[in-house]
Design an enzyme around this catalytic site. Structure first.
Site, PDB file in Angstrom:
ATOM      1  N   HIS A   7       1.635   4.373  -2.864  1.00  0.00           N
ATOM      2  CA  HIS A   7       1.623   5.828  -2.659  1.00  0.00           C
ATOM      3  C   HIS A   7       2.934   6.465  -3.116  1.00  0.00           C
ATOM      4  O   HIS A   7       2.928   7.528  -3.738  1.00  0.00           O
ATOM      5  CB  HIS A   7       1.389   6.169  -1.191  1.00  0.00           C
ATOM      6  N   CYS A  38      -5.202  -0.021 -10.803  1.00  0.00           N
ATOM      7  CA  CYS A  38      -3.977   0.496 -10.167  1.00  0.00           C
ATOM      8  C   CYS A  38      -2.731  -0.096 -10.821  1.00  0.00           C
ATOM      9  O   CYS A  38      -1.733   0.605 -11.018  1.00  0.00           O
ATOM     10  CB  CYS A  38      -3.999   0.210  -8.671  1.00  0.00           C
ATOM     11  N   HIS A  54      -5.706   6.447  -2.943  1.00  0.00           N
ATOM     12  CA  HIS A  54      -6.552   5.375  -2.431  1.00  0.00           C
ATOM     13  C   HIS A  54      -7.522   4.920  -3.511  1.00  0.00           C
ATOM     14  O   HIS A  54      -7.937   5.704  -4.361  1.00  0.00           O
ATOM     15  CB  HIS A  54      -7.293   5.818  -1.172  1.00  0.00           C
ATOM     16  N   CYS A  55      -7.872   3.645  -3.467  1.00  0.00           N
ATOM     17  CA  CYS A  55      -8.729   3.032  -4.476  1.00  0.00           C
ATOM     18  C   CYS A  55     -10.051   2.611  -3.841  1.00  0.00           C
ATOM     19  O   CYS A  55     -10.072   2.138  -2.700  1.00  0.00           O
ATOM     20  CB  CYS A  55      -8.008   1.815  -5.059  1.00  0.00           C
ATOM     21  N   CYS A 109      -8.622  -4.179  -3.557  1.00  0.00           N
ATOM     22  CA  CYS A 109      -7.325  -3.616  -3.946  1.00  0.00           C
ATOM     23  C   CYS A 109      -6.511  -3.253  -2.712  1.00  0.00           C
ATOM     24  O   CYS A 109      -7.040  -2.732  -1.726  1.00  0.00           O
ATOM     25  CB  CYS A 109      -7.540  -2.371  -4.812  1.00  0.00           C
ATOM     26  N   HIS A 152       0.836  -1.207   0.000  1.00  0.00           N
ATOM     27  CA  HIS A 152       0.000   0.000   0.000  1.00  0.00           C
ATOM     28  C   HIS A 152       0.872   1.259   0.000  1.00  0.00           C
ATOM     29  O   HIS A 152       0.678   2.164  -0.819  1.00  0.00           O
ATOM     30  CB  HIS A 152      -0.914  -0.019   1.229  1.00  0.00           C
ATOM     31  N   GLU A 153       1.823   1.327   0.918  1.00  0.00           N
ATOM     32  CA  GLU A 153       2.688   2.514   0.983  1.00  0.00           C
ATOM     33  C   GLU A 153       3.564   2.628  -0.256  1.00  0.00           C
ATOM     34  O   GLU A 153       3.818   3.735  -0.739  1.00  0.00           O
ATOM     35  CB  GLU A 153       3.526   2.508   2.259  1.00  0.00           C
ATOM     36  N   CYS A 160      -5.301  -3.738  -7.812  1.00  0.00           N
ATOM     37  CA  CYS A 160      -6.359  -4.108  -8.753  1.00  0.00           C
ATOM     38  C   CYS A 160      -5.857  -3.811 -10.170  1.00  0.00           C
ATOM     39  O   CYS A 160      -4.790  -3.213 -10.360  1.00  0.00           O
ATOM     40  CB  CYS A 160      -7.644  -3.335  -8.448  1.00  0.00           C
TER      41      CYS A 160
END
Length: 177
Positions: A133, A167, A139-140, A145, A129-130, A164
């Protein structure tokens, strides 16, 4: 191919670091691990909250690693972090630099029985996740995702550990989900 540097903010079990490295490599990232520990210092610790100031730590990581030839630098540590206006953060990122705080990803933090496999799964999700970014993803809305926003550890458990299709396309990487 994106080049990623993982840095240890604290002493970490090699199983954690190797799991993260393997997960990211399987997603198509080139990953290196800085074997030196980037020790958290007392100046970053808020003694009233018993947490590290993620904003200040992120700036220090940026200053330290800004000349390194990587697309992303992710610091991982067995610590608890906060950001201005938030009680805690699982992670914090800017372009190129990110942090992941592992304390709240552990079941024992909540007084529950240790579950190492769940801890590793959560760690993979939050590091990914990070990383997203740091590479420009927001954010999705897709609940599966990894870029879906998590306000609790239960939210972390609900989302997947991969990007996903949308992304993945934005990053131009192969999706391994």
């Amino acid at each position: 191919m994106y080049k990623v540097l993982l840095i240890r903010l604290t002493n970490l079990d090699n199983l954690i670091v190797n799991s993260v490295r393997t997960h990211l490599m399987n997603m198509g990232f080139e990953v290196e691990v800085n074997e030196e520990i980037f020790h958290l210092n007392a100046e970053l610790f808020n003694w009233e909250r018993w947490q590290y100031n993620a904003d200040k730590l992120l700036q220090l990581v940026k200053l330290t690693f800004e000349r390194y030839p990587y697309d992303a630098v992710i610091g991982i540590g067995e610590a608890d972090g906060f950001s201005d206006g938030l009680n805690f953060v699982f992670g914090l990122s800017t372009k190129k630099y990110g942090l992941v705080f592992l304390s709240r990803l552990k079941e024992e933090f909540y007084g529950r029985v240790i579950n190492s496999s769940l801890y590793i799964e959560r760690t993979l999700k939050e590091v990914t996740h990070e990383l997203g970014h740091t590479l420009g993803l927001g954010h999705c809305n897709n609940k599966e995702c990894v870029m879906n926003f998590s306000v609790s550890v239960e939210d972390v458990d609900k989302k997947g550990k991969y990007f996903c299709t949308s992304c993945s396309d934005k990053l131009n990487i192969n999706n391994k989900s």
